[in-house]
Design a protein around this motif. Structure first.
Motif, PDB file in Angstrom:
ATOM      1  N   TRP A  27      37.425  57.838  51.626  1.00 48.38           N
ATOM      2  CA  TRP A  27      37.034  56.349  51.941  1.00 48.38           C
ATOM      3  C   TRP A  27      36.063  56.495  52.985  1.00 48.38           C
ATOM      4  O   TRP A  27      36.378  57.084  53.852  1.00 48.38           O
ATOM      5  CB  TRP A  27      38.131  55.648  52.166  1.00 48.38           C
ATOM      6  CG  TRP A  27      39.006  55.302  50.835  1.00 48.38           C
ATOM      7  CD1 TRP A  27      40.270  56.095  50.368  1.00 48.38           C
ATOM      8  CD2 TRP A  27      39.060  54.280  49.604  1.00 48.38           C
ATOM      9  NE1 TRP A  27      40.909  55.258  49.423  1.00 48.38           N
ATOM     10  CE2 TRP A  27      40.066  54.393  49.088  1.00 48.38           C
ATOM     11  CE3 TRP A  27      37.867  53.358  49.746  1.00 48.38           C
ATOM     12  CZ2 TRP A  27      40.077  53.495  47.780  1.00 48.38           C
ATOM     13  CZ3 TRP A  27      37.867  52.507  48.366  1.00 48.38           C
ATOM     14  CH2 TRP A  27      39.021  52.887  47.709  1.00 48.38           C
ATOM     15  N   SER A  28      35.172  55.391  52.946  1.00 44.31           N
ATOM     16  CA  SER A  28      34.231  55.222  53.894  1.00 44.31           C
ATOM     17  C   SER A  28      34.450  54.029  54.505  1.00 44.31           C
ATOM     18  O   SER A  28      34.113  52.780  53.651  1.00 44.31           O
ATOM     19  CB  SER A  28      32.954  55.540  53.541  1.00 44.31           C
ATOM     20  OG  SER A  28      31.965  55.273  54.460  1.00 44.31           O
ATOM     21  N   VAL A  40      46.529  52.363  55.960  1.00 46.27           N
ATOM     22  CA  VAL A  40      45.042  51.988  55.891  1.00 46.27           C
ATOM     23  C   VAL A  40      44.555  52.314  54.355  1.00 46.27           C
ATOM     24  O   VAL A  40      43.755  51.524  53.681  1.00 46.27           O
ATOM     25  CB  VAL A  40      44.244  52.992  56.837  1.00 46.27           C
ATOM     26  CG1 VAL A  40      42.633  52.914  56.536  1.00 46.27           C
ATOM     27  CG2 VAL A  40      44.610  52.552  58.103  1.00 46.27           C
ATOM     28  N   ARG A  41      45.145  53.330  53.889  1.00 46.76           N
ATOM     29  CA  ARG A  41      44.578  53.918  52.376  1.00 46.76           C
ATOM     30  C   ARG A  41      45.002  53.111  51.310  1.00 46.76           C
ATOM     31  O   ARG A  41      44.238  52.611  50.424  1.00 46.76           O
ATOM     32  CB  ARG A  41      45.346  55.567  52.114  1.00 46.76           C
ATOM     33  CG  ARG A  41      44.915  55.942  50.890  1.00 46.76           C
ATOM     34  CD  ARG A  41      45.271  57.371  50.590  1.00 46.76           C
ATOM     35  NE  ARG A  41      44.829  58.407  51.587  1.00 46.76           N
ATOM     36  CZ  ARG A  41      45.731  58.814  52.823  1.00 46.76           C
ATOM     37  NH1 ARG A  41      46.762  58.373  53.058  1.00 46.76           N
ATOM     38  NH2 ARG A  41      45.029  59.410  53.668  1.00 46.76           N
ATOM     39  N   LYS A  42      46.324  52.483  51.487  1.00 44.42           N
ATOM     40  CA  LYS A  42      46.703  51.390  50.394  1.00 44.42           C
ATOM     41  C   LYS A  42      45.909  50.245  50.510  1.00 44.42           C
ATOM     42  O   LYS A  42      45.648  49.680  49.699  1.00 44.42           O
ATOM     43  CB  LYS A  42      48.116  51.055  50.589  1.00 44.42           C
ATOM     44  CG  LYS A  42      49.048  52.359  50.434  1.00 44.42           C
ATOM     45  CD  LYS A  42      50.631  51.923  50.583  1.00 44.42           C
ATOM     46  CE  LYS A  42      51.483  53.247  50.255  1.00 44.42           C
ATOM     47  NZ  LYS A  42      52.996  53.072  50.629  1.00 44.42           N
ATOM     48  N   ALA A  43      45.430  49.965  51.729  1.00 40.90           N
ATOM     49  CA  ALA A  43      44.509  48.609  51.918  1.00 40.90           C
ATOM     50  C   ALA A  43      43.348  48.789  51.314  1.00 40.90           C
ATOM     51  O   ALA A  43      42.786  47.994  50.558  1.00 40.90           O
ATOM     52  CB  ALA A  43      44.512  48.376  53.357  1.00 40.90           C
ATOM     53  N   CYS A  44      42.578  49.963  51.523  1.00 41.91           N
ATOM     54  CA  CYS A  44      41.536  50.345  50.818  1.00 41.91           C
ATOM     55  C   CYS A  44      41.711  50.436  49.237  1.00 41.91           C
ATOM     56  O   CYS A  44      40.887  49.852  48.429  1.00 41.91           O
ATOM     57  CB  CYS A  44      41.137  51.699  51.220  1.00 41.91           C
ATOM     58  SG  CYS A  44      40.641  51.922  53.015  1.00 41.91           S
ATOM     59  N   GLU A  45      42.979  51.094  48.729  1.00 43.19           N
ATOM     60  CA  GLU A  45      43.060  51.029  47.325  1.00 43.19           C
ATOM     61  C   GLU A  45      43.027  49.533  46.882  1.00 43.19           C
ATOM     62  O   GLU A  45      42.776  49.535  45.550  1.00 43.19           O
ATOM     63  CB  GLU A  45      44.119  52.093  47.015  1.00 43.19           C
ATOM     64  CG  GLU A  45      43.987  53.407  47.185  1.00 43.19           C
ATOM     65  CD  GLU A  45      45.091  54.068  47.251  1.00 43.19           C
ATOM     66  OE1 GLU A  45      46.200  53.799  47.231  1.00 43.19           O
ATOM     67  OE2 GLU A  45      44.884  55.633  47.249  1.00 43.19           O
ATOM     68  N   LEU A  79      41.295  46.004  52.418  1.00 45.76           N
ATOM     69  CA  LEU A  79      40.450  46.460  53.495  1.00 45.76           C
ATOM     70  C   LEU A  79      39.199  46.952  52.665  1.00 45.76           C
ATOM     71  O   LEU A  79      39.387  47.570  51.863  1.00 45.76           O
ATOM     72  CB  LEU A  79      40.853  47.557  54.142  1.00 45.76           C
ATOM     73  CG  LEU A  79      39.963  48.305  55.196  1.00 45.76           C
ATOM     74  CD1 LEU A  79      39.266  47.397  56.054  1.00 45.76           C
ATOM     75  CD2 LEU A  79      40.794  49.258  55.761  1.00 45.76           C
ATOM     76  N   PHE A  80      37.863  46.345  52.932  1.00 42.64           N
ATOM     77  CA  PHE A  80      36.883  46.784  52.126  1.00 42.64           C
ATOM     78  C   PHE A  80      36.438  48.176  52.612  1.00 42.64           C
ATOM     79  O   PHE A  80      36.094  48.547  53.592  1.00 42.64           O
ATOM     80  CB  PHE A  80      35.709  45.835  52.412  1.00 42.64           C
ATOM     81  CG  PHE A  80      34.265  45.965  51.571  1.00 42.64           C
ATOM     82  CD1 PHE A  80      34.435  46.020  50.396  1.00 42.64           C
ATOM     83  CD2 PHE A  80      33.130  46.449  52.442  1.00 42.64           C
ATOM     84  CE1 PHE A  80      33.053  46.461  49.683  1.00 42.64           C
ATOM     85  CE2 PHE A  80      32.114  46.812  51.905  1.00 42.64           C
ATOM     86  CZ  PHE A  80      32.010  46.724  50.331  1.00 42.64           C
ATOM     87  N   ALA A  81      36.137  49.054  51.484  1.00 41.60           N
ATOM     88  CA  ALA A  81      35.836  50.376  51.825  1.00 41.60           C
ATOM     89  C   ALA A  81      34.996  50.919  50.719  1.00 41.60           C
ATOM     90  O   ALA A  81      35.456  50.279  49.538  1.00 41.60           O
ATOM     91  CB  ALA A  81      37.036  51.211  52.069  1.00 41.60           C
ATOM     92  N   THR A  82      34.664  52.005  50.679  1.00 41.42           N
ATOM     93  CA  THR A  82      33.613  52.483  49.571  1.00 41.42           C
ATOM     94  C   THR A  82      33.952  53.939  49.480  1.00 41.42           C
ATOM     95  O   THR A  82      34.426  54.713  50.439  1.00 41.42           O
ATOM     96  CB  THR A  82      32.093  52.364  49.755  1.00 41.42           C
ATOM     97  OG1 THR A  82      31.610  52.900  50.778  1.00 41.42           O
ATOM     98  CG2 THR A  82      31.738  51.016  49.792  1.00 41.42           C
ATOM     99  N   VAL A 135      40.120  55.560  61.239  1.00 40.04           N
ATOM    100  CA  VAL A 135      40.685  53.933  61.361  1.00 40.04           C
ATOM    101  C   VAL A 135      42.125  54.140  61.820  1.00 40.04           C
ATOM    102  O   VAL A 135      42.700  53.323  62.855  1.00 40.04           O
ATOM    103  CB  VAL A 135      40.571  53.355  60.077  1.00 40.04           C
ATOM    104  CG1 VAL A 135      41.209  51.983  60.232  1.00 40.04           C
ATOM    105  CG2 VAL A 135      39.143  53.281  60.016  1.00 40.04           C
ATOM    106  N   ALA A 136      43.245  54.866  61.105  1.00 42.74           N
ATOM    107  CA  ALA A 136      44.479  54.894  61.586  1.00 42.74           C
ATOM    108  C   ALA A 136      44.755  55.178  62.999  1.00 42.74           C
ATOM    109  O   ALA A 136      45.445  54.373  63.671  1.00 42.74           O
ATOM    110  CB  ALA A 136      45.195  55.839  60.680  1.00 42.74           C
ATOM    111  N   ALA A 137      43.876  56.096  63.523  1.00 47.62           N
ATOM    112  CA  ALA A 137      44.255  56.724  64.980  1.00 47.62           C
ATOM    113  C   ALA A 137      43.436  55.450  65.903  1.00 47.62           C
ATOM    114  O   ALA A 137      44.147  55.253  66.990  1.00 47.62           O
ATOM    115  CB  ALA A 137      43.221  57.983  65.200  1.00 47.62           C
ATOM    116  N   GLU A 138      42.356  54.820  65.696  1.00 42.52           N
ATOM    117  CA  GLU A 138      41.817  54.089  66.438  1.00 42.52           C
ATOM    118  C   GLU A 138      42.479  52.655  66.658  1.00 42.52           C
ATOM    119  O   GLU A 138      42.466  52.177  67.553  1.00 42.52           O
ATOM    120  CB  GLU A 138      40.257  54.037  66.061  1.00 42.52           C
ATOM    121  CG  GLU A 138      39.507  53.067  66.937  1.00 42.52           C
ATOM    122  CD  GLU A 138      39.346  53.509  68.225  1.00 42.52           C
ATOM    123  OE1 GLU A 138      39.164  52.593  69.153  1.00 42.52           O
ATOM    124  OE2 GLU A 138      39.107  54.858  68.469  1.00 42.52           O
TER     125      GLU A 138
END
Length: 75
Positions: A46-47, A26-31, A35-38, A15-18
């Motif tokens: 994270w997926s 990205v990781r902090k947004a998931c945590e 950002l919706f992730a599983t 995600v970060a690269a794209e």
């Protein structure tokens, strides 16, 4: 990568690269749930769905998150 060539699920690094974000962002947004992730297991990888990234960047509600919340409420 065009939208047609993105995988169904992406990692934080992908995600970060794209999308031109730092992996920590990205990781902090998931945590935080921004950002919706599983994760299959707590502390695991994270997926992230590319559609969820689009909603995160646009600031619009993510239908995948809403469906997940509706399902979780019935269990």
């Amino acid at each position: 990568m065009s939208a047609e060539t993105l995988p169904a699920r992406m990692t934080v690094k992908q995600v970060a690269a794209e999308f031109g974000k730092h992996p920590d962002t990205v990781r902090k947004a998931c945590e935080s749930g921004e950002l919706f992730a599983t994760q299959r297991i707590k502390g695991g990888r994270w997926s992230i769905r590319p559609d969820s990234v689009d909603h995160w960047l646009d600031g619009t509600p993510d239908p995948a998150r809403e469906a997940h919340q509706r399902f979780a409420a019935t269990v």
